[in-house]
Design an enzyme around this catalytic site. Structure first.
Site, PDB file in Angstrom:
ATOM      1  N   CYS A 153       4.219   9.183   0.337  1.00 33.37           N
ATOM      2  CA  CYS A 153       2.846   9.638   0.114  1.00 33.37           C
ATOM      3  C   CYS A 153       2.877  10.748  -0.930  1.00 33.37           C
ATOM      4  O   CYS A 153       3.608  11.733  -0.770  1.00 33.37           O
ATOM      5  CB  CYS A 153       2.246  10.163   1.417  1.00 33.37           C
ATOM      6  SG  CYS A 153       0.626  10.899   1.184  1.00 33.37           S
TER       7      CYS A 153
ATOM      8  N   ASN B  47       9.271   3.841   3.638  1.00 31.56           N
ATOM      9  CA  ASN B  47       9.276   3.470   5.055  1.00 31.56           C
ATOM     10  C   ASN B  47      10.591   2.782   5.385  1.00 31.56           C
ATOM     11  O   ASN B  47      11.300   2.326   4.486  1.00 31.56           O
ATOM     12  CB  ASN B  47       8.150   2.452   5.325  1.00 31.56           C
ATOM     13  CG  ASN B  47       6.791   3.035   5.132  1.00 31.56           C
ATOM     14  OD1 ASN B  47       6.257   3.035   4.037  1.00 31.56           O
ATOM     15  ND2 ASN B  47       6.216   3.551   6.195  1.00 31.56           N
TER      16      ASN B  47
ATOM     17  N   HIS C 212       8.987   6.857   8.148  1.00 25.93           N
ATOM     18  CA  HIS C 212       9.586   6.962   6.818  1.00 25.93           C
ATOM     19  C   HIS C 212      11.072   7.271   7.013  1.00 25.93           C
ATOM     20  O   HIS C 212      11.483   7.818   8.034  1.00 25.93           O
ATOM     21  CB  HIS C 212       8.849   8.021   5.991  1.00 25.93           C
ATOM     22  CG  HIS C 212       7.529   7.495   5.480  1.00 25.93           C
ATOM     23  ND1 HIS C 212       7.389   6.924   4.247  1.00 25.93           N
ATOM     24  CD2 HIS C 212       6.305   7.421   6.065  1.00 25.93           C
ATOM     25  CE1 HIS C 212       6.141   6.533   4.082  1.00 25.93           C
ATOM     26  NE2 HIS C 212       5.451   6.821   5.178  1.00 25.93           N
TER      27      HIS C 212
ATOM     28  N   ARG D 197       0.835  -1.216   0.000  1.00 21.45           N
ATOM     29  CA  ARG D 197       0.000   0.000   0.000  1.00 21.45           C
ATOM     30  C   ARG D 197       0.867   1.263   0.000  1.00 21.45           C
ATOM     31  O   ARG D 197       0.933   1.976  -1.008  1.00 21.45           O
ATOM     32  CB  ARG D 197      -0.965  -0.031   1.204  1.00 21.45           C
ATOM     33  CG  ARG D 197      -2.067   1.011   1.160  1.00 21.45           C
ATOM     34  CD  ARG D 197      -1.664   2.387   1.607  1.00 21.45           C
ATOM     35  NE  ARG D 197      -1.105   2.406   2.952  1.00 21.45           N
ATOM     36  CZ  ARG D 197      -0.466   3.449   3.485  1.00 21.45           C
ATOM     37  NH1 ARG D 197      -0.315   4.557   2.777  1.00 21.45           N
ATOM     38  NH2 ARG D 197       0.034   3.396   4.711  1.00 21.45           N
ATOM     39  N   ASP D 198       1.592   1.489   1.073  1.00 21.20           N
ATOM     40  CA  ASP D 198       2.396   2.719   1.165  1.00 21.20           C
ATOM     41  C   ASP D 198       3.495   2.696   0.103  1.00 21.20           C
ATOM     42  O   ASP D 198       3.822   3.719  -0.507  1.00 21.20           O
ATOM     43  CB  ASP D 198       3.015   2.809   2.568  1.00 21.20           C
ATOM     44  CG  ASP D 198       3.394   4.219   2.969  1.00 21.20           C
ATOM     45  OD1 ASP D 198       3.800   4.998   2.094  1.00 21.20           O
ATOM     46  OD2 ASP D 198       3.313   4.549   4.164  1.00 21.20           O
TER      47      ASP D 198
HETATM   48  P1  HMG Z   1     -13.175  14.160  -2.148  1.00 19.31           P
HETATM   49  O1  HMG Z   1     -12.953  14.540  -3.561  1.00 19.31           O
HETATM   50  O2  HMG Z   1     -13.361  15.247  -1.136  1.00 19.31           O
HETATM   51  O3  HMG Z   1     -14.359  13.081  -2.004  1.00 19.31           O
HETATM   52  O4  HMG Z   1     -11.960  13.251  -1.688  1.00 19.31           O
HETATM   53  P2  HMG Z   1     -15.877  13.116  -2.318  1.00 19.31           P
HETATM   54  O5  HMG Z   1     -16.571  12.421  -1.193  1.00 19.31           O
HETATM   55  O6  HMG Z   1     -16.319  14.513  -2.682  1.00 19.31           O
HETATM   56  O7  HMG Z   1     -15.965  12.208  -3.623  1.00 19.31           O
HETATM   57  C1  HMG Z   1     -15.369  12.590  -4.851  1.00 19.31           C
HETATM   58  C2  HMG Z   1     -15.330  11.385  -5.768  1.00 19.31           C
HETATM   59  O8  HMG Z   1     -14.488  10.370  -5.197  1.00 19.31           O
HETATM   60  C3  HMG Z   1     -16.687  10.733  -5.976  1.00 19.31           C
HETATM   61  O9  HMG Z   1     -16.707  10.156  -7.273  1.00 19.31           O
HETATM   62  C4  HMG Z   1     -16.682   9.620  -4.964  1.00 19.31           C
HETATM   63  O10 HMG Z   1     -17.549   8.553  -5.290  1.00 19.31           O
HETATM   64  C5  HMG Z   1     -15.233   9.171  -5.028  1.00 19.31           C
HETATM   65  P3  HMG Z   1     -17.439  10.908  -8.512  1.00 19.31           P
HETATM   66  O11 HMG Z   1     -18.868  11.074  -8.052  1.00 19.31           O
HETATM   67  O12 HMG Z   1     -16.717  12.221  -8.685  1.00 19.31           O
HETATM   68  O13 HMG Z   1     -17.246   9.938  -9.651  1.00 19.31           O
HETATM   69  N1  HMG Z   1     -14.806   8.520  -3.796  1.00 19.31           N
HETATM   70  C6  HMG Z   1     -14.252   7.301  -3.746  1.00 19.31           C
HETATM   71  N2  HMG Z   1     -13.931   6.403  -4.710  1.00 19.31           N
HETATM   72  C7  HMG Z   1     -13.386   5.248  -4.296  1.00 19.31           C
HETATM   73  N3  HMG Z   1     -13.133   4.939  -3.005  1.00 19.31           N
HETATM   74  C8  HMG Z   1     -13.432   5.807  -2.019  1.00 19.31           C
HETATM   75  C9  HMG Z   1     -14.020   7.043  -2.383  1.00 19.31           C
HETATM   76  N4  HMG Z   1     -14.434   8.104  -1.671  1.00 19.31           N
HETATM   77  C10 HMG Z   1     -14.918   9.005  -2.550  1.00 19.31           C
HETATM   78  N5  HMG Z   1     -13.182   5.496  -0.745  1.00 19.31           N
HETATM   79  C11 HMG Z   1     -11.123  11.388  -0.422  1.00 19.31           C
HETATM   80  C12 HMG Z   1     -11.928  12.683  -0.384  1.00 19.31           C
HETATM   81  C13 HMG Z   1     -10.827  11.003   1.021  1.00 19.31           C
HETATM   82  C14 HMG Z   1     -11.959  10.313  -1.110  1.00 19.31           C
HETATM   83  C15 HMG Z   1      -9.821  11.650  -1.220  1.00 19.31           C
HETATM   84  O14 HMG Z   1      -9.180  12.756  -0.680  1.00 19.31           O
HETATM   85  C16 HMG Z   1      -8.880  10.481  -1.174  1.00 19.31           C
HETATM   86  O15 HMG Z   1      -9.178   9.434  -1.722  1.00 19.31           O
HETATM   87  N6  HMG Z   1      -7.737  10.645  -0.518  1.00 19.31           N
HETATM   88  C17 HMG Z   1      -6.801   9.537  -0.329  1.00 19.31           C
HETATM   89  C18 HMG Z   1      -5.397  10.032  -0.370  1.00 19.31           C
HETATM   90  C19 HMG Z   1      -4.486   8.887  -0.070  1.00 19.31           C
HETATM   91  O16 HMG Z   1      -4.807   7.718  -0.273  1.00 19.31           O
HETATM   92  N7  HMG Z   1      -3.260   9.229   0.415  1.00 19.31           N
HETATM   93  C20 HMG Z   1      -2.258   8.240   0.729  1.00 19.31           C
HETATM   94  C21 HMG Z   1      -2.604   7.374   1.901  1.00 19.31           C
HETATM   95  S1  HMG Z   1      -2.326   8.141   3.481  1.00 19.31           S
HETATM   96  C22 HMG Z   1      -0.600   7.990   3.731  1.00 19.31           C
HETATM   97  O17 HMG Z   1       0.116   7.590   2.863  1.00 19.31           O
HETATM   98  C23 HMG Z   1      -0.056   8.294   5.087  1.00 19.31           C
HETATM   99  C24 HMG Z   1       0.225   7.021   5.916  1.00 19.31           C
HETATM  100  O18 HMG Z   1       1.104   6.154   5.242  1.00 19.31           O
HETATM  101  C25 HMG Z   1       0.812   7.395   7.284  1.00 19.31           C
HETATM  102  C26 HMG Z   1       2.032   8.329   7.173  1.00 19.31           C
HETATM  103  O19 HMG Z   1       2.996   7.979   6.475  1.00 19.31           O
HETATM  104  O20 HMG Z   1       1.968   9.377   7.807  1.00 19.31           O
HETATM  105  C27 HMG Z   1      -1.099   6.246   6.180  1.00 19.31           C
HETATM  106 MG    MG Z   2       3.253   6.274   5.231  1.00 23.33          MG
END
Ligand code: HMG
Ligand code: MG
Length: 286
Positions: free
Chosen positions: A241, A250, A210, A16-17
């Site tokens: 990310c 990581n 990380h 994933r990450d």
């Molecule tokens: P948004 O645009 O505000 O969402 O994004 P929305 O609710 O307005 O929906 C917009 C569109 O996205 C819609 O589709 C939804 O259906 C779709 P449309 O009608 O336009 O066709 N949608 C989805 N589709 C699939 N799966 C879903 C989903 N939710 C909405 N779950 C949202 C808000 C949270 C969805 C967006 O910002 C997002 O997906 N962000 C994820 C970013 C991400 O994955 N970042 C990396 C992971 S975190 C990380 O790496 C840190 C970590 O490792 C820890 C660290 O290192 O610190 C964990």
């Molecule tokens: Mg991370």
């Protein structure tokens, strides 16, 4: 001798990450092979994919296909990262019994990563509680930017403490403390953990470090010395990310296993098989 005290659970986050920020599109079959190699290596928990917006993270848009193609071993736990109810429902459709939700200790990162404030992210999680309770899911929660935010700089310990309390109030089972851009020093880690461990037991926390500035190994060593027994790591050290400028991979799982061994902790991971998994994914990423 209490075996629990002598073992460390490593959460393998490479699929994933590790894969979420790679520019190239990796074929589903290669992701599946990587995850199967990790299972064969005895990884106790593997974060398989995320169910987030495919517009935000196109690299993991095949999360459903990956999840249904992998070989699942009953000795490993398989987790999916989900930001909201839609993601939670996708995780359930794909047979996950364990999910990871994610928020941050700094509002700008939360906004850039999930398009909402910290408060709003907690509200999203609150609406998911009836589902995860009914399905008796295991829920892990990440707090990103526990030390440094790529947009705001140093993050105050009081922000982290508040988010921990809010997440525990929602009923999460484990909290992973993220050094999202790898800028925490061992002193920073010790300082924050002292505050946290004055308030809560070490058993509920993981470290997610990380390795951007080669400090992750020292940082997890500090954590182990203070009682932390869950470490997130990525085979081959891949990761980052896309919404955290400057974030690299990581701590590698290979390094985490070595440190655990040196400190007298068992991980249950076969190091030779793990190295094969790490080499496999490194040979694909270029
Ligand atoms: P948004 O645009 O505000 O969402 O994004 P929305 O609710 O307005 O929906 C917009 C569109 O996205 C819609 O589709 C939804 O259906 C779709 P449309 O009608 O336009 O066709 N949608 C989805 N589709 C699939 N799966 C879903 C989903 N939710 C909405 N779950 C949202 C808000 C949270 C969805 C967006 O910002 C997002 O997906 N962000 C994820 C970013 C991400 O994955 N970042 C990396 C992971 S975190 C990380 O790496 C840190 C970590 O490792 C820890 C660290 O290192 O610190 C964990
Ligand atoms: Mg991370």
């Amino acid at each position: 001798m209490n075996r629990l005290i002598d073992s460390v659970r490593i959460v393998e986050v490479g699929p994933r990450d590790g894969l979420q920020s790679i520019d190239q599109i990796i074929p589903t079959s290669e992701k599946v092979k990587y995850i199967n190699l990790l299972t064969d290596a005895g990884c106790p928990e593997i974060e398989v994919t995320s169910f987030v917006s495919p517009t935000w993270i196109p690299q993991l848009a095949d999360g459903g296909e990956v999840s249904s193609a992998i070989h699942r071993n009953e000795n490993s736990m398989y987790t999916a990262l989900v930001p909201n109810q839609k993601g939670l429902e996708a995780a359930l459709e794909n047979d996950f019994r364990s999910v990871a939700i994610f928020t941050a200790a700094s509002v700008t990162f939360c906004q850039k990563n999930t398009n909402c404030t910290i408060e709003e992210s907690l509200k999203r999680f609150e609406s998911m509680i009836p589902i995860w309770e009914e399905k008796q899911l295991r829920v892990r929660a990440y707090i990103s930017t526990c030390w440094v935010c790529p947009y705001e700089g140093n993050v105050g310990a009081e922000n982290v403490v508040k988010v921990i309390q809010d997440l525990l109030d929602l009923g999460v089972h484990e909290i992973s403390l993220g050094d999202t851009i790898g800028k925490a020093t061992p002193e920073d880690v010790e300082y924050l953990l002292e505050i946290i461990l004055d308030n809560w037991p070490a058993e509920i926390f993981a470290l997610h470090m990380h390795d951007t500035f080669n400090m992750a190994a020292e940082n997890v060593t500090v954590g182990l010395g203070m009682g932390i027994r869950v470490l997130d790591a990525s085979a081959g050290g891949i990761g980052g990310c896309p919404y955290a400028p400057g974030a690299s991979g990581n701590i590698s799982t290979e390094t985490a296993v070595r440190i655990c061994k040196e400190q007298g902790f068992e991980t249950g991971i076969d190091i030779d098989k793990l190295k094969a998994a790490g080499k496999y994914i490194q040979s694909i990423i270029h």
